[in-house]
Design a protein around this motif. Structure first.
Motif, short mmCIF file in Angstrom:
data_model
loop_
_atom_site.label_atom_id
_atom_site.label_comp_id
_atom_site.label_asym_id
_atom_site.label_seq_id
_atom_site.Cartn_x
_atom_site.Cartn_y
_atom_site.Cartn_z
N GLY A 1 50.95 -24.69 15.77
CA GLY A 1 51.47 -23.34 15.60
C GLY A 1 51.13 -22.68 14.28
O GLY A 1 51.58 -21.56 14.02
N GLU A 2 50.33 -23.35 13.44
CA GLU A 2 49.98 -22.78 12.15
C GLU A 2 48.47 -22.72 11.98
O GLU A 2 47.71 -23.38 12.69
N CYS B 1 43.26 -17.46 18.27
CA CYS B 1 43.25 -18.92 18.35
C CYS B 1 42.08 -19.37 19.24
O CYS B 1 41.99 -18.98 20.40
N PRO B 2 41.17 -20.18 18.71
CA PRO B 2 39.98 -20.58 19.47
C PRO B 2 40.21 -21.73 20.44
O PRO B 2 39.28 -22.13 21.14
N PHE B 3 41.43 -22.26 20.50
CA PHE B 3 41.69 -23.44 21.31
C PHE B 3 42.59 -23.10 22.49
O PHE B 3 43.60 -22.42 22.34
N GLN C 1 44.76 -27.85 22.69
CA GLN C 1 45.79 -28.06 21.68
C GLN C 1 46.67 -29.26 22.02
O GLN C 1 47.00 -30.07 21.14
N ASN C 2 47.03 -29.37 23.29
CA ASN C 2 47.85 -30.51 23.71
C ASN C 2 47.13 -31.83 23.46
O ASN C 2 47.72 -32.81 22.97
N TYR C 3 45.84 -31.87 23.81
CA TYR C 3 45.06 -33.09 23.58
C TYR C 3 44.98 -33.40 22.09
O TYR C 3 45.23 -34.54 21.66
N PHE C 4 44.63 -32.38 21.30
CA PHE C 4 44.43 -32.58 19.87
C PHE C 4 45.69 -33.09 19.19
O PHE C 4 45.66 -34.10 18.45
N PHE C 5 46.82 -32.45 19.45
CA PHE C 5 48.05 -32.83 18.75
C PHE C 5 48.62 -34.15 19.28
O PHE C 5 49.26 -34.89 18.53
N ASP C 6 48.39 -34.44 20.53
CA ASP C 6 48.80 -35.74 21.04
C ASP C 6 48.05 -36.85 20.32
O ASP C 6 48.64 -37.84 19.88
N ARG C 7 46.74 -36.69 20.18
CA ARG C 7 45.93 -37.68 19.48
C ARG C 7 46.29 -37.72 18.00
O ARG C 7 46.42 -38.81 17.41
N LEU C 8 46.46 -36.55 17.40
CA LEU C 8 46.76 -36.48 15.98
C LEU C 8 48.08 -37.19 15.65
O LEU C 8 48.14 -38.02 14.73
N ALA D 1 40.05 -36.66 14.83
CA ALA D 1 40.37 -35.97 16.08
C ALA D 1 39.55 -34.71 16.22
O ALA D 1 39.25 -34.02 15.24
N ALA D 2 39.18 -34.40 17.46
CA ALA D 2 38.56 -33.14 17.84
C ALA D 2 39.41 -32.52 18.94
O ALA D 2 40.44 -33.08 19.33
N ALA D 3 38.98 -31.37 19.46
CA ALA D 3 39.80 -30.63 20.43
C ALA D 3 39.70 -31.17 21.85
O ALA D 3 40.41 -30.69 22.73
N SER D 4 38.82 -32.14 22.07
CA SER D 4 38.74 -32.77 23.39
C SER D 4 38.11 -34.14 23.25
O SER D 4 37.42 -34.43 22.25
N GLN D 5 38.32 -34.98 24.25
CA GLN D 5 37.72 -36.30 24.23
C GLN D 5 36.20 -36.21 24.30
O GLN D 5 35.49 -37.01 23.66
N ALA D 6 35.70 -35.23 25.03
CA ALA D 6 34.25 -35.06 25.14
C ALA D 6 33.64 -34.70 23.78
O ALA D 6 32.61 -35.27 23.39
N LEU D 7 34.27 -33.79 23.05
CA LEU D 7 33.78 -33.44 21.71
C LEU D 7 33.83 -34.65 20.79
O LEU D 7 32.89 -34.89 20.02
#
Length: 209
Positions: free
Chosen positions: A18-19, A28-30, A35-42, A170-176
């Motif tokens: 959110g920031e 927001c580019p995501f 975002q859900n993937y990124f923050f779950d991993r983070l 972490a990236a924005a997706s597993q593929a990235l």
């Protein structure tokens, strides 16, 4: 080789829900899924692993460096064209420039403020590493396919031996994430998982203690 841990962009601009770049709105580019993937991993993997890494490096007496995106000026006019285009702005004293509490610097650990994707070429990082006699750079943080990749590629070109810690990035997706790791490892860096690195350091501590 003398080593250092580089903790990259673990700040409110780049890695807080959110920031910063994750602020709500059309800019927001995501996507919500990204975002859900990124923050779950983070939150479940990356930040706990960075904490482990920081703890073992500190215990070992090895440099922990903190690299963040932050301008020198209040209007950010010295940023790169691409940072301006992406709307990346973290000024001195701003919320966006603050580190995440759980992985923030301690004591007199060095902080490097960058105005580009990577820190080489727009900061004094190279000079600092030369002064510290560091040759091997263990890299963790965000985002794997932008700031991490830029840092590793430049470090390799500057003659360092970068090491990517995939499960502490972490990236924005597993593929990235997977594509970036595949591009980097064996071409301009080595890789090691967090637990393996921690165990290696613990073994070394025992063997010399």
């Amino acid at each position: 080789m003398k080593s250092a841990l580089l903790c990259i962009d673990l700040q409110h601009l780049c890695a807080v829900r959110g920031e910063g770049i994750f602020s709500e709105g059309q800019s927001c580019p995501f996507s919500p899924e990204e975002q859900n993937y990124f923050f779950d991993r983070l939150e479940k993997q990356v930040l706990p692993n960075v904490q482990k890494l920081q703890a073992i490096f500190r215990d070992k007496g090895i440099e922990v460096l903190h690299i963040r995106t932050r301008t020198k000026t209040r209007d950010g006019r010295e940023r790169t064209f691409w940072q301006k285009r992406a709307g990346l702005l973290a000024t001195p004293g701003s919320r966006e420039s603050e580190f995440i509490d759980s992985v923030m610097p301690r004591g007199d650990e060095l902080i490097v403020n960058k105005t580009g994707s990577g820190p080489f070429g727009n900061t004094n990082l190279h000079a600092l590493l030369v002064q510290l006699d560091v040759q091997q750079l263990y890299c963790c943080g965000v985002h794997t396919n932008t700031s991490i990749e830029s840092t590793i590629r430049a470090a390799a070109d500057y003659g360092y031996c970068p090491v990517l810690i995939p499960d502490a990035t972490a990236a924005a997706s597993q593929a990235l994430q997977d594509n970036c790791v595949e591009r980097l490892v064996g071409q301009c860096c080595e890789e090691i998982e967090t637990n393996k690195l921690v165990e290696d350091f613990k073994h070394h501590l025992r063997s010399v203690g």
